[in-house]
Enzyme design. Structure first.
Site, PDB file in Angstrom:
ATOM      1  N   GLN A  71      78.573  37.853  57.785  1.00  0.00           N
ATOM      2  CA  GLN A  71      77.974  36.923  58.737  1.00  0.00           C
ATOM      3  C   GLN A  71      76.599  37.410  59.208  1.00  0.00           C
ATOM      4  OE1 GLN A  71      82.052  36.595  61.149  1.00  0.00           O
ATOM      5  NE2 GLN A  71      80.551  35.137  61.887  1.00  0.00           N
ATOM      6  N   ASP A 240      82.607  35.699  56.442  1.00  0.00           N
ATOM      7  CA  ASP A 240      83.706  36.444  55.808  1.00  0.00           C
ATOM      8  C   ASP A 240      84.989  36.477  56.642  1.00  0.00           C
ATOM      9  OD1 ASP A 240      82.586  38.229  57.652  1.00  0.00           O
ATOM     10  OD2 ASP A 240      82.274  39.831  56.196  1.00  0.00           O
TER      11      ASP A 240
HETATM   12  O1  LIG Z   1      79.250  40.798  62.036  1.00  0.00           O
HETATM   13  C1  LIG Z   1      80.393  40.595  61.679  1.00  0.00           C
HETATM   14  C2  LIG Z   1      81.263  39.626  62.393  1.00  0.00           C
HETATM   15  O2  LIG Z   1      80.638  39.035  63.489  1.00  0.00           O
HETATM   16  C3  LIG Z   1      80.932  41.357  60.497  1.00  0.00           C
HETATM   17  O3  LIG Z   1      82.310  41.176  60.383  1.00  0.00           O
HETATM   18  C4  LIG Z   1      80.202  40.926  59.245  1.00  0.00           C
HETATM   19  O4  LIG Z   1      80.616  39.604  58.928  1.00  0.00           O
HETATM   20  C5  LIG Z   1      80.355  41.887  58.094  1.00  0.00           C
HETATM   21  O5  LIG Z   1      81.652  42.059  57.665  1.00  0.00           O
HETATM   22  P1  LIG Z   1      82.172  43.127  56.581  1.00  0.00           P
HETATM   23  O6  LIG Z   1      81.177  43.203  55.479  1.00  0.00           O
HETATM   24  O7  LIG Z   1      82.392  44.398  57.302  1.00  0.00           O
HETATM   25  O8  LIG Z   1      83.466  42.549  56.098  1.00  0.00           O
END
Ligand SMILES: O=C(CO)[C@@H](O)[C@H](O)COP(=O)(O)O
Ligand SMILES: Nc1ncnc2c1ncn2[C@@H]1O[C@H](COP(=O)(O)OP(=O)(O)O)[C@@H](O)[C@H]1O
Length: 472
Positions: A71, A240
């Site tokens: 995100q 995600d």
């Molecule tokens: O910033 C957030 C949620 O707000 C994170 O969850 C990102 O979406 C990245 O996720 P991963 O790569 O760690 O799964």
């Protein structure tokens, strides 16, 4: 028999899962690494996506695809569809001051009311404000702003700069979904549309934003490009965490805890939330509902670093940790290696408390790393509960959930039953749900089997000593 593909373009890697659209059976998978760092050239994601697709045996027999992605990442495009500068990722904290400025200008309550969340440095709008002030020439060239999944889906559909995308740089063809849009700080949960006034306040001028595609709606289809066949339907894609909720088939009473690069705690709810304290983000989910979420910056990599320090692999770290007593002999790790997002301490560093000659052992350090990382997530679970979310079980996913010591210690830390679903890339699996939904017109009801239900009893001492030593 039709096949569908789902993508997880996450912080550390790109994963592709191909699934039978009738049965939900996984038929093949692929992956490719992403570069390190909190500032990444989007071209690296595009290369990794095509490498992961090739690793998954290609898409020749696939009828629909959908892209889940990390995100918030700021992808800024000029009028020719070129990426203006490397994307700033969700875990880049340089825009912490910009977040404070936007809150001072609008007020936390107003931003929570208008966007569902109070922004911290992760949110896209704060990165645009940083760009406006730190790189005004780049900011002036911004014609469109996209998120990682929007941009990759645009490229899959053949759009891009004239020399890269067969269909050229049509910015009006950018598309996103409500789950990812809800992490920008310029999306309005009440209308389901973008709030251009907030975009202008952040960036200094208006820009094209991706059209918001609804659940079960197609963005378009692929065109022939290197490694990508033509005519594959492209689904809406998702942030995600929202994709993981779909992949798990999360329902009322389920709280998902994901331990990847980020640590996240979230649940699917019927009603939106607006937490003025900024602890819980009021995101949207990918099915038309909502996804209150707490995120930490320090999760799986805390364990990676501790394992490296101790000279062991993940399994070795787990064995060491389970050889120590709950509470790690009084050793407490406040794991803010990358600064922290929840609590909002972007400049913090990690601290190890309680070091004595007796407590400072390899076993205690291994356990303290897992306990400290999980205590931050347990605080997140409390925060979503305070907003009325019930937790009849905690579903543990993400790379580090595969570690038996992590799931065992999670059962000691969380005061709710912990379940570990069978191993799977739940973000990419959620994207396959979207692809099948678009293809068949109905949301498939695919839910994973449970791999483990660790039975360890809650040990209150772990959180008590964390709160006493490290409570922010
Ligand atoms: O910033 C957030 C949620 O707000 C994170 O969850 C990102 O979406 C990245 O996720 P991963 O790569 O760690 O799964
Ligand atoms: N058995 C394990 N124990 C602890 N950490 C693990 C284990 N397996 C993988 N990891 C870690 O999980 C992370 C990758 O998880 P993932 O959910 O794919 O992250 P992201 O989605 O943020 O890219 C890496 O930091 C990796 O080292």
């Amino acid at each position: 028999m039709a096949y569908v593909a789902g993508v997880d373009s996450s912080t550390q890697s790109c994963k592709v899962v191909v699934r039978d659209a009738d049965t939900g059976a996984v038929v093949r998978t692929g992956r490719a690494p992403h570069p390190d760092g909190t500032e990444v050239a989007p071209a690296a994601w595009w290369d990794a996506l095509r490498a992961a697709i090739a690793d998954a045996g290609g898409l020749a027999d696939v009828a629909a695809i959908s892209v889940g992605g990390q995100q918030h990442g700021m992808v800024v495009l000029d009028a020719d569809g070129r990426v203006i500068r490397d994307a700033l990722l969700w875990n880049d904290t340089r825009s912490a001051g910009a977040a404070r400025e936007l809150i001072a200008e609008f007020g936390a309550a107003e931003l929570a009311r208008r966007t569902g969340s109070v922004p911290v440095a992760s949110f896209t709008a704060t990165k645009l404000r940083w760009l406006r002030d730190a790189e005004p020439e780049n900011a002036a060239r911004v014609a469109a702003v996209a998120l990682p999944h929007d941009w990759l889906s645009w490229r899959l559909r053949g759009y891009g700069p004239a020399d890269e995308g067969p269909l050229g740089p049509d910015l009006t063809e950018l598309a996103t979904d409500r789950s990812d849009a809800s992490g920008t700080s310029y999306w309005d949960p009440a209308t389901g549309g973008h709030d251009h006034e907030l975009l202008i306040a952040a960036l200094g001028h208006d820009a094209t934003l991706p059209r918001i595609v609804g659940p079960g709606e197609a963005m378009g289809e692929t065109v022939e490009q290197e490694g990508i066949p033509a005519g594959i339907v492209v689904g809406p894609g998702a942030g995600d965490n929202a994709a993981a909720a779909l992949g798990l088939g999360a329902r009322s009473g389920d709280v998902v805890v994901s331990i990847g690069t980020s640590g996240t705690v979230f649940a699917v709810t019927d009603a939106p939330i607006a937490d003025e304290t900024g602890t819980v983000a009021g995101f949207a989910d990918a099915s038309g509902l909502f996804l209150p979420l707490v995120a930490t910056l320090n999760a799986a990599r805390v364990l990676d670093r501790t394992a490296a320090l101790l000279g062991v692999d993940h399994a070795g770290l787990g064995e060491l940790a389970l050889a120590a007593e709950p509470g790690s002999g009084g050793l407490v790790l406040q794991p803010y290696f990358e600064g922290e997002r929840t609590p909002n301490l972007p400049d913090a560093t990690a601290t190890l408390f309680g070091m004595t000659l007796a407590s400072t052992t390899r076993e205690n350090l291994a356990r303290a790393a897992i306990e400290g990382m999980l205590c931050g997530l347990a605080d997140g679970l409390d925060a979503v509960r305070r907003l009325g979310v019930s937790a009849s079980r905690v579903l543990l996913v993400g790379g580090a959930a595969a570690n038996p010591a992590v799931s065992r210690i999670a059962a000691e830390v969380f005061d709710a039953p912990v379940e570990v679903p069978e191993p799977g890339e739940y973000v990419a699996l959620g994207a396959t749900v979207q692809a099948a939904w678009v293809l068949t017109g109905a949301r498939p009801e695919w839910r994973p089997a449970t791999l483990a239900r660790p039975t360890a009893a809650t040990v209150p001492l772990i959180r008590e000593q964390y709160a006493a030593r490290a409570g922010a």
